[in-house]
Enzyme design. Structure first.
Site, mmCIF file in Angstrom:
data_model
loop_
_atom_site.group_PDB
_atom_site.id
_atom_site.type_symbol
_atom_site.label_atom_id
_atom_site.label_comp_id
_atom_site.label_asym_id
_atom_site.label_seq_id
_atom_site.Cartn_x
_atom_site.Cartn_y
_atom_site.Cartn_z
ATOM 1 N N LYS A 190 0.834 -1.210 0.000
ATOM 2 C CA LYS A 190 0.000 0.000 0.000
ATOM 3 C C LYS A 190 0.867 1.257 0.000
ATOM 4 O O LYS A 190 1.530 1.568 0.987
ATOM 5 C CB LYS A 190 -0.934 0.044 1.210
ATOM 6 C CG LYS A 190 -2.007 1.111 1.005
ATOM 7 C CD LYS A 190 -2.657 1.586 2.281
ATOM 8 C CE LYS A 190 -2.037 2.820 2.858
ATOM 9 N NZ LYS A 190 -2.079 4.042 2.025
ATOM 10 N N GLY A 222 -5.191 3.795 -1.487
ATOM 11 C CA GLY A 222 -6.237 4.433 -0.684
ATOM 12 C C GLY A 222 -5.650 5.103 0.534
ATOM 13 O O GLY A 222 -4.433 5.086 0.758
ATOM 14 N N GLU A 265 9.954 1.659 10.265
ATOM 15 C CA GLU A 265 10.908 2.731 9.931
ATOM 16 C C GLU A 265 10.166 4.039 10.138
ATOM 17 O O GLU A 265 9.259 4.360 9.371
ATOM 18 C CB GLU A 265 11.363 2.614 8.469
ATOM 19 C CG GLU A 265 12.092 1.334 8.130
ATOM 20 C CD GLU A 265 13.539 1.349 8.560
ATOM 21 O OE1 GLU A 265 14.006 2.387 9.050
ATOM 22 O OE2 GLU A 265 14.188 0.307 8.434
ATOM 23 N N CYS A 299 13.016 11.356 6.389
ATOM 24 C CA CYS A 299 12.953 10.895 7.780
ATOM 25 C C CYS A 299 14.249 11.189 8.529
ATOM 26 O O CYS A 299 14.238 11.528 9.697
ATOM 27 C CB CYS A 299 12.655 9.401 7.807
ATOM 28 S SG CYS A 299 13.726 8.484 6.695
ATOM 29 N N GLU A 400 9.251 16.828 14.430
ATOM 30 C CA GLU A 400 9.617 16.641 13.031
ATOM 31 C C GLU A 400 8.827 17.631 12.171
ATOM 32 O O GLU A 400 7.596 17.562 12.105
ATOM 33 C CB GLU A 400 9.276 15.196 12.627
ATOM 34 C CG GLU A 400 9.882 14.775 11.330
ATOM 35 C CD GLU A 400 9.576 13.309 11.004
ATOM 36 O OE1 GLU A 400 8.467 12.841 11.304
ATOM 37 O OE2 GLU A 400 10.457 12.650 10.437
HETATM 38 P P1 NAD Z 1 2.083 8.495 7.678
HETATM 39 O O1 NAD Z 1 2.482 7.735 8.886
HETATM 40 O O2 NAD Z 1 0.987 9.466 7.793
HETATM 41 O O3 NAD Z 1 1.667 7.503 6.507
HETATM 42 C C1 NAD Z 1 2.531 6.481 6.062
HETATM 43 C C2 NAD Z 1 1.709 5.419 5.364
HETATM 44 O O4 NAD Z 1 0.834 4.844 6.327
HETATM 45 C C3 NAD Z 1 0.812 5.929 4.242
HETATM 46 O O5 NAD Z 1 0.724 4.953 3.223
HETATM 47 C C4 NAD Z 1 -0.525 6.104 4.931
HETATM 48 O O6 NAD Z 1 -1.618 6.006 4.036
HETATM 49 C C5 NAD Z 1 -0.500 4.931 5.884
HETATM 50 N N1 NAD Z 1 -1.345 5.094 7.074
HETATM 51 C C6 NAD Z 1 -1.725 6.242 7.676
HETATM 52 N N2 NAD Z 1 -2.509 5.967 8.733
HETATM 53 C C7 NAD Z 1 -2.617 4.617 8.803
HETATM 54 C C8 NAD Z 1 -3.272 3.724 9.680
HETATM 55 N N3 NAD Z 1 -3.992 4.166 10.699
HETATM 56 N N4 NAD Z 1 -3.153 2.391 9.458
HETATM 57 C C9 NAD Z 1 -2.402 1.922 8.441
HETATM 58 N N5 NAD Z 1 -1.765 2.725 7.561
HETATM 59 C C10 NAD Z 1 -1.865 4.061 7.752
HETATM 60 O O7 NAD Z 1 3.429 9.178 7.136
HETATM 61 P P2 NAD Z 1 3.606 10.148 5.887
HETATM 62 O O8 NAD Z 1 3.078 11.502 6.275
HETATM 63 O O9 NAD Z 1 3.113 9.511 4.645
HETATM 64 O O10 NAD Z 1 5.221 10.191 5.761
HETATM 65 C C11 NAD Z 1 6.017 10.971 6.560
HETATM 66 C C12 NAD Z 1 6.554 10.214 7.748
HETATM 67 O O11 NAD Z 1 7.242 9.042 7.322
HETATM 68 C C13 NAD Z 1 7.562 11.013 8.536
HETATM 69 O O12 NAD Z 1 7.325 10.871 9.911
HETATM 70 C C14 NAD Z 1 8.888 10.375 8.155
HETATM 71 O O13 NAD Z 1 9.901 10.561 9.110
HETATM 72 C C15 NAD Z 1 8.508 8.959 7.989
HETATM 73 N N6 NAD Z 1 9.493 8.239 7.155
HETATM 74 C C16 NAD Z 1 10.369 7.360 7.768
HETATM 75 C C17 NAD Z 1 11.347 6.703 7.001
HETATM 76 C C18 NAD Z 1 12.352 5.766 7.630
HETATM 77 O O14 NAD Z 1 12.967 4.990 6.907
HETATM 78 N N7 NAD Z 1 12.529 5.785 8.940
HETATM 79 C C19 NAD Z 1 11.415 6.932 5.622
HETATM 80 C C20 NAD Z 1 10.510 7.814 5.060
HETATM 81 C C21 NAD Z 1 9.549 8.466 5.834
#
Ligand code: NAD
Length: 509
Positions: A190, A222, A265, A299, A400
């Protein structure tokens, strides 16, 4: 600040394969079961790019069921076959590199020089790396004693759910798919609803070229609160998540309740540390790689910039000049250094942090505003920004921001900066700029994070394990050690003795 947006932000030659994407379930493309869609908008030009399905619970369950069916045969393929499949995927990506890089830049807003120079080639390299790694994986056989043969076998784990964020949609897909497929698992993947196009195009290339059997790779699109929630609670054997710490915590809890493994991650607030003996040119590139790469939406962004007091003025003079000269503009223009933020919501969050910083007493040394002149007004563009007069207790130093906003914090010596760097709930990345190798290693070892760069920043080669300490996550990707989290260990103990041991039946019997 120069604008390079002199032509439409969606390059006339750039074409998506379709304007209406579908879900990939069991080798077939289909709409969401209730027909619902989400509109995808260009972050740089504000126009509609395409629609993607908003998967329902039925769709997610169907994808998991298809993956379960496919697992029965995929898990029994030979290592040689799987390795060849990964190599074929790498070749396909390479053959379509320009197209995929363009799609990624259109969809995410990141500059084409980054997608062609980093996201796509790194993705290729990850598939090739795991194609090689899997060939080298071995079980083991030892003799426990004269009569007992101890076989340690590695087996595929099952159906894996993989959820990724919007900041590196294609590269995160490669980081996750390559080890899972190499291990013999089947996948329900996803992407973020903001940036699903590049992985859907990759899945199209894979299916059109018959690289994988039906159902081995399924893609559901989605929003997180719908398809993401359905997927984390579905009949899966493991969940691999990259995203925010907040969502990751919930996923870790859900996995614990199901008693399945999870790898997480998560977010970061990494320290990029500059000592007065560093090479100033390397330092300037390092500060840019740290907080401007991918518009700061990384990140491991070097968002806390620690500068030794003895050269703070020199550092700031040069850094503000460099930040003012960054070319912000059309992501598809090869000269653009910083593209668009991913969407209006994200930009609003970044700008609100600039205001929070001001209200906490910080000074905006450079940047701090949305860019709206000319064609930039059609997209979501932000000035490269540095805040000074910051201390490590302020919200802008602790939370962040996920944008091109670095906070500059002075320090005097090694011990002080190590303590400041560690004063964070996160522990993902970090950088040290110095000419003193001993100091670089002392600081790298003192900082409690999963990755430290020395005299560079935000490099992600395959073979270098990446992941977080503390609230930045659990597990390491981009290295062969991740294979352990996509496999099970089977132990077989074989008695070679000709006679009973004597516990119930006498040996002389
Ligand atoms: P997010 O946590 O909002 O979403 C990440 C993914 O999870 C998306 O596909 C989203 O649709 C899904 N998601 C959201 N809520 C969910 C739920 N309740 N259940 C299951 N899936 C759900 O993050 P974002 O805003 O898309 O990305 C930014 C974040 O990602 C930042 O905090 C960044 O630090 C982190 N990030 C970490 C790494 C790493 O390797 N550590 C790499 C890239 C990004």
């Amino acid at each position: 600040m120069s604008s390079t947006l002199e032509r439409p932000a969606v390059h006339p030659k750039a074409r998506l394969s379709t304007e209406h994407y579908q879900l990939l379930i069991g080798g077939r493309w289909r709409d969401a079961s209730d027909g619902a869609t989400i509109t995808v908008t260009s972050p740089s030009a504000g126009e509609t790019l395409a629609t993607i399905p908003e998967a329902t619970k039925d769709d997610v369950d169907a994808a998991v069921a298809a993956a379960r069916t496919a697992f029965a045969t995929w898990s029994r393929t030979s290592v040689t076959e799987r390795s060849q499949v990964l190599l074929r995927i790498a070749d396909l990506i390479e053959e379509h590199a320009d197209f995929l890089a363009t799609v990624e830049s259109m969809d995410n807003g990141k500059p084409i020089r980054e997608t062609t120079g980093a996201d796509i080639p790194l993705g290729v390299d990850h598939f090739r790396y795991f194609a090689g790694v899997i060939r080298g994986e071995e079980g083991s056989a030892t003799m426990v004693d004269e009569n007992m043969l101890n076989l340690i076998l590695t087996e595929p784990l099952g159906v894996v759910a993989q959820i990724v964020p919007w900041n590196f949609p294609f590269l995160m897909a490669c980081w996750k798919l390559a080890p899972a497929l190499a291990a013999g698992d089947t996948v329900v993947f996803k992407p973020s609803s903001s940036t699903s196009l590049s992985v859907l195009e990759l899945a199209r290339l894979i299916t059109e070229n018959h690289v994988l059997p039906d159902g081995v790779l399924n893609v559901v699109t989605g929003s997180g609160t719908k398809s993401g929630e359905y997927l984390q609670h579905a009949d899966i054997d493991k969940i691999a998540f990259t995203g925010s710490t907040e969502v990751g915590r919930g996923i870790g809890i859900a996995a614990a309740e199901k008693i399945i493994p999870s790898t997480l991650e998560l977010g970061g607030k990494s320290a990029n540390i500059f000592f007065d003996d560093c090479d100033l040119d390397l330092a300037m590139e390092g500060i840019g790689l740290g907080i401007l790469f991918n518009q700061g939406q990384v990140c491991s962004a070097g968002s806390r910039i620690f500068v030794q007091c003895s050269f703070l003025d020199t550092f700031m003079q040069r850094a503000t000049e460099e930040f003012r000269n960054v070319r912000v503009g059309d992501p598809l223009d090869p000269s653009t250094q910083m593209g668009a933020q991913v969407n209006e919501t994200q930009l609003a969050k970044i700008l609100s942090y600039v205001d929070i910083g001001r209200s906490e007493g910080a000074t905006v040394a450079v940047g701090g505003r949305r860019l709206t002149h000319g064609d930039l007004g059609r997209g979501v563009f932000m000035e490269p920004t540095l805040l000074t007069d910051v201390d490590n207790s302020m919200r802008v130093a602790r939370e962040e921001i996920f944008g091109p906003v670095g906070v500059v914090i002075p320090f005097d010596d090694e011990d002080e900066v190590i303590a400041l760097a560690n004063d964070s709930t996160y522990g993902l990345g970090g950088g040290v700029f110095t000419s003193d190798l001993g100091r670089a290693i002392r600081v790298a070892r003192g900082v409690r994070t999963g990755r430290v760069w020395v005299n560079t920043y935000n490099q992600f080669p395959a073979g270098a394990p990446f992941g977080g300490y503390k609230e930045s996550g659990i597990g390491r990707e981009t290295h062969k050690m991740i294979l352990h989290s996509y496999t099970q260990t089977k132990n077989v103990l074989i008695n070679l003795a000709r006679k009973p041991g004597g516990m119930y039946v006498p040996p002389e019997h």
